[in-house]
Design a protein around this motif. Structure first.
Motif, PDB file in Angstrom:
ATOM      1  N   VAL A 201       5.708   2.852  -6.093  1.00 44.93           N
ATOM      2  CA  VAL A 201       5.567   3.342  -4.721  1.00 44.93           C
ATOM      3  C   VAL A 201       4.086   3.486  -4.410  1.00 44.93           C
ATOM      4  O   VAL A 201       3.342   4.124  -5.158  1.00 44.93           O
ATOM      5  N   ALA A 202       3.660   2.881  -3.315  1.00 42.13           N
ATOM      6  CA  ALA A 202       2.274   2.997  -2.866  1.00 42.13           C
ATOM      7  C   ALA A 202       2.237   3.922  -1.653  1.00 42.13           C
ATOM      8  O   ALA A 202       2.923   3.678  -0.652  1.00 42.13           O
ATOM      9  N   LEU A 203       1.460   4.991  -1.745  1.00 44.82           N
ATOM     10  CA  LEU A 203       1.265   5.907  -0.624  1.00 44.82           C
ATOM     11  C   LEU A 203      -0.004   5.480   0.101  1.00 44.82           C
ATOM     12  O   LEU A 203      -1.101   5.566  -0.446  1.00 44.82           O
ATOM     13  N   VAL A 204       0.145   5.015   1.316  1.00 46.18           N
ATOM     14  CA  VAL A 204      -0.971   4.449   2.076  1.00 46.18           C
ATOM     15  C   VAL A 204      -1.315   5.384   3.231  1.00 46.18           C
ATOM     16  O   VAL A 204      -0.473   5.666   4.088  1.00 46.18           O
ATOM     17  N   THR A 205      -2.551   5.882   3.223  1.00 44.52           N
ATOM     18  CA  THR A 205      -3.032   6.757   4.293  1.00 44.52           C
ATOM     19  C   THR A 205      -3.921   5.946   5.230  1.00 44.52           C
ATOM     20  O   THR A 205      -4.871   5.297   4.784  1.00 44.52           O
ATOM     21  N   THR A 206      -3.603   5.993   6.505  1.00 46.66           N
ATOM     22  CA  THR A 206      -4.325   5.201   7.491  1.00 46.66           C
ATOM     23  C   THR A 206      -4.361   5.951   8.819  1.00 46.66           C
ATOM     24  O   THR A 206      -3.543   6.846   9.050  1.00 46.66           O
ATOM     25  N   ALA A 207      -5.305   5.584   9.678  1.00 46.99           N
ATOM     26  CA  ALA A 207      -5.444   6.277  10.959  1.00 46.99           C
ATOM     27  C   ALA A 207      -4.413   5.819  11.981  1.00 46.99           C
ATOM     28  O   ALA A 207      -4.043   6.573  12.878  1.00 46.99           O
ATOM     29  N   SER A 208      -3.948   4.578  11.870  1.00 49.13           N
ATOM     30  CA  SER A 208      -2.989   4.054  12.837  1.00 49.13           C
ATOM     31  C   SER A 208      -1.859   3.355  12.101  1.00 49.13           C
ATOM     32  O   SER A 208      -2.036   2.885  10.965  1.00 49.13           O
ATOM     33  N   PRO A 209      -0.689   3.273  12.699  1.00 54.44           N
ATOM     34  CA  PRO A 209       0.466   2.658  12.026  1.00 54.44           C
ATOM     35  C   PRO A 209       0.191   1.211  11.639  1.00 54.44           C
ATOM     36  O   PRO A 209      -0.501   0.478  12.353  1.00 54.44           O
ATOM     37  N   SER A 211       1.465  -2.593  11.171  1.00 54.27           N
ATOM     38  CA  SER A 211       2.508  -3.456  11.716  1.00 54.27           C
ATOM     39  C   SER A 211       3.391  -3.932  10.565  1.00 54.27           C
ATOM     40  O   SER A 211       3.023  -3.819   9.384  1.00 54.27           O
ATOM     41  N   ASP A 212       4.543  -4.474  10.883  1.00 54.62           N
ATOM     42  CA  ASP A 212       5.425  -4.999   9.836  1.00 54.62           C
ATOM     43  C   ASP A 212       4.718  -6.084   9.035  1.00 54.62           C
ATOM     44  O   ASP A 212       4.850  -6.148   7.802  1.00 54.62           O
ATOM     45  N   ALA A 213       3.951  -6.937   9.732  1.00 54.08           N
ATOM     46  CA  ALA A 213       3.238  -8.014   9.038  1.00 54.08           C
ATOM     47  C   ALA A 213       2.176  -7.457   8.095  1.00 54.08           C
ATOM     48  O   ALA A 213       2.021  -7.930   6.963  1.00 54.08           O
ATOM     49  N   GLN A 214       1.447  -6.427   8.542  1.00 53.76           N
ATOM     50  CA  GLN A 214       0.430  -5.806   7.688  1.00 53.76           C
ATOM     51  C   GLN A 214       1.070  -5.141   6.471  1.00 53.76           C
ATOM     52  O   GLN A 214       0.564  -5.255   5.351  1.00 53.76           O
ATOM     53  N   ARG A 215       2.179  -4.458   6.708  1.00 51.25           N
ATOM     54  CA  ARG A 215       2.881  -3.797   5.595  1.00 51.25           C
ATOM     55  C   ARG A 215       3.355  -4.832   4.577  1.00 51.25           C
ATOM     56  O   ARG A 215       3.227  -4.633   3.368  1.00 51.25           O
ATOM     57  N   ASP A 216       3.908  -5.935   5.062  1.00 50.06           N
ATOM     58  CA  ASP A 216       4.403  -6.978   4.155  1.00 50.06           C
ATOM     59  C   ASP A 216       3.261  -7.603   3.361  1.00 50.06           C
ATOM     60  O   ASP A 216       3.398  -7.866   2.159  1.00 50.06           O
ATOM     61  N   ARG A 217       2.109  -7.857   4.037  1.00 46.24           N
ATOM     62  CA  ARG A 217       0.969  -8.441   3.327  1.00 46.24           C
ATOM     63  C   ARG A 217       0.446  -7.497   2.255  1.00 46.24           C
ATOM     64  O   ARG A 217       0.134  -7.918   1.141  1.00 46.24           O
ATOM     65  N   LEU A 218       0.352  -6.210   2.604  1.00 44.30           N
ATOM     66  CA  LEU A 218      -0.137  -5.230   1.638  1.00 44.30           C
ATOM     67  C   LEU A 218       0.814  -5.121   0.458  1.00 44.30           C
ATOM     68  O   LEU A 218       0.381  -5.072  -0.708  1.00 44.30           O
ATOM     69  N   VAL A 230       6.834  -3.274  -5.010  1.00 45.16           N
ATOM     70  CA  VAL A 230       6.122  -2.079  -4.570  1.00 45.16           C
ATOM     71  C   VAL A 230       6.643  -1.675  -3.182  1.00 45.16           C
ATOM     72  O   VAL A 230       6.666  -2.496  -2.264  1.00 45.16           O
ATOM     73  N   GLN A 231       7.057  -0.424  -3.068  1.00 46.40           N
ATOM     74  CA  GLN A 231       7.441   0.108  -1.758  1.00 46.40           C
ATOM     75  C   GLN A 231       6.218   0.766  -1.133  1.00 46.40           C
ATOM     76  O   GLN A 231       5.548   1.583  -1.765  1.00 46.40           O
ATOM     77  N   VAL A 232       5.938   0.437   0.118  1.00 47.23           N
ATOM     78  CA  VAL A 232       4.785   0.987   0.827  1.00 47.23           C
ATOM     79  C   VAL A 232       5.241   2.122   1.741  1.00 47.23           C
ATOM     80  O   VAL A 232       6.019   1.906   2.671  1.00 47.23           O
ATOM     81  N   ASN A 233       4.787   3.340   1.448  1.00 49.18           N
ATOM     82  CA  ASN A 233       5.026   4.497   2.317  1.00 49.18           C
ATOM     83  C   ASN A 233       3.712   4.836   3.015  1.00 49.18           C
ATOM     84  O   ASN A 233       2.673   4.958   2.359  1.00 49.18           O
ATOM     85  N   LEU A 244      -8.107   1.917   4.528  1.00 46.52           N
ATOM     86  CA  LEU A 244      -6.888   2.446   3.930  1.00 46.52           C
ATOM     87  C   LEU A 244      -7.206   3.228   2.666  1.00 46.52           C
ATOM     88  O   LEU A 244      -8.152   2.906   1.942  1.00 46.52           O
ATOM     89  N   ARG A 245      -6.414   4.252   2.413  1.00 45.77           N
ATOM     90  CA  ARG A 245      -6.433   4.924   1.113  1.00 45.77           C
ATOM     91  C   ARG A 245      -5.085   4.643   0.476  1.00 45.77           C
ATOM     92  O   ARG A 245      -4.041   5.003   1.026  1.00 45.77           O
ATOM     93  N   ILE A 246      -5.091   3.989  -0.675  1.00 51.50           N
ATOM     94  CA  ILE A 246      -3.855   3.562  -1.324  1.00 51.50           C
ATOM     95  C   ILE A 246      -3.726   4.263  -2.671  1.00 51.50           C
ATOM     96  O   ILE A 246      -4.631   4.184  -3.504  1.00 51.50           O
TER      97      ILE A 246
END
Length: 270
Positions: A201-209, A211-218, A230-233, A244-246
């Motif tokens: 599980v990856a906890l990703v802290t960011t200022a803005s949501p 997108s689905d494409a960004q989440r999939d790439r990450l 890896v699940q991205v939360n 990003l803080r991952i």
């Protein structure tokens, strides 16, 4: 845990998992009995030291465990006997390992009911909801407040809207924090769930949501790095200017603008 304890815990998990798979929904009852063992070990230093003492024969410690657990489920007795026959780097590792098996028992029930993903999501949402609730977090960590009151506070927060396993583990962490802060303990449970689901599980802290494409790439980048799913939360934090803080387990990759600015200030000051 040091190497010896880690090896003993891994062996205990290997023995315990087939028991949980066979028990199905009943596995949560086994977990509750193991929590009682954890409480007994935590409350008696002499018992804990005796059962973890490598100078005492394993069979003698197993016989003592059987006497103490005369009314327990035979599967729990066998699990505890396996633990006390093992070697531990520190006596506290024995109680920690028993707790580890107990949490896995509760999670195995959710897994048998096809609800492990739901429990994972509910625990994550609970941890995020508590981020801005400093007084609530302090209360849940304050052992001068009765355990029943701390567990009752969790009941109020959840308001009966979660899976029963979510409520069980959330109450347990509040009633018996064992020196851990509540949100950190929830994170540990998330790691156990991820291990059961054979992913990270990856906890990703960011200022803005994202997108689905960004989440999939990450997720794809992280999967290549870690060699498993890896699940991205994501967590939104307006104080993060950019980047990003991952965090994956204990590993943190901080690529936020604020982080880079802080690093630049440190370099200028040195």
């Amino acid at each position: 845990m040091r190497g010896t304890s880690r090896a003993s815990l891994a062996a205990a998990e290997e023995r315990w998992e087939p028991v949980l798979q066979a028990a199905g929904a009943q596995s949560s009852d086994l977990g509750e009995q193991l929590f009682a063992v954890v409480d007994a070990l935590d409350s008696s230093g002499s018992l804990r030291r005796t059962l973890a003492d490598p100078s005492i024969e394993g069979d003698a410690k197993a016989a003592l465990a059987a006497r103490l657990l005369a009314n327990a489920d035979p599967r729990v007795v066998e699990a505890v006997q396996g633990l006390v026959r093992s070697r531990w780097s520190a006596d506290g590792d024995l109680a920690e390992s028993a707790e580890h098996l107990a949490f896995h028992a509760l999670l195995a029930r959710a897994e048998s009911e096809g609800a492990l993903g739901q429990v994972e999501d509910e625990l994550f949402r609970l941890s995020r909801a508590l981020i801005g609730q400093r007084e609530v977090r302090r209360t849940l960590f304050d052992t001068s407040i009765p355990a029943d009151a701390r567990a009752g506070l969790v009941d109020q927060i959840l308001a009966g809207r979660t899976h029963e396993v979510t409520a069980l583990v959330a109450r347990r962490l509040a009633a018996q924090p064992r020196g851990r802060r509540y949100v950190a303990a929830l994170g540990h449970l998330s790691d156990l769930i991820a291990a059961r689901r054979q992913r990270a599980v990856a906890l990703v802290t960011t200022a803005s949501p994202l997108s689905d494409a960004q989440r999939d790439r990450l997720a794809a980048i992280l999967e290549r790095a870690y060699g498993r799913v890896v699940q991205v939360n994501t967590v939104l934090d307006p104080h993060v200017i950019g980047g990003l803080r991952i965090q994956v387990g204990a590993e943190v990759v901080d690529a936020t603008v604020l982080s880079r600015l802080a690093d630049a200030r440190r370099r200028l000051a040195s």
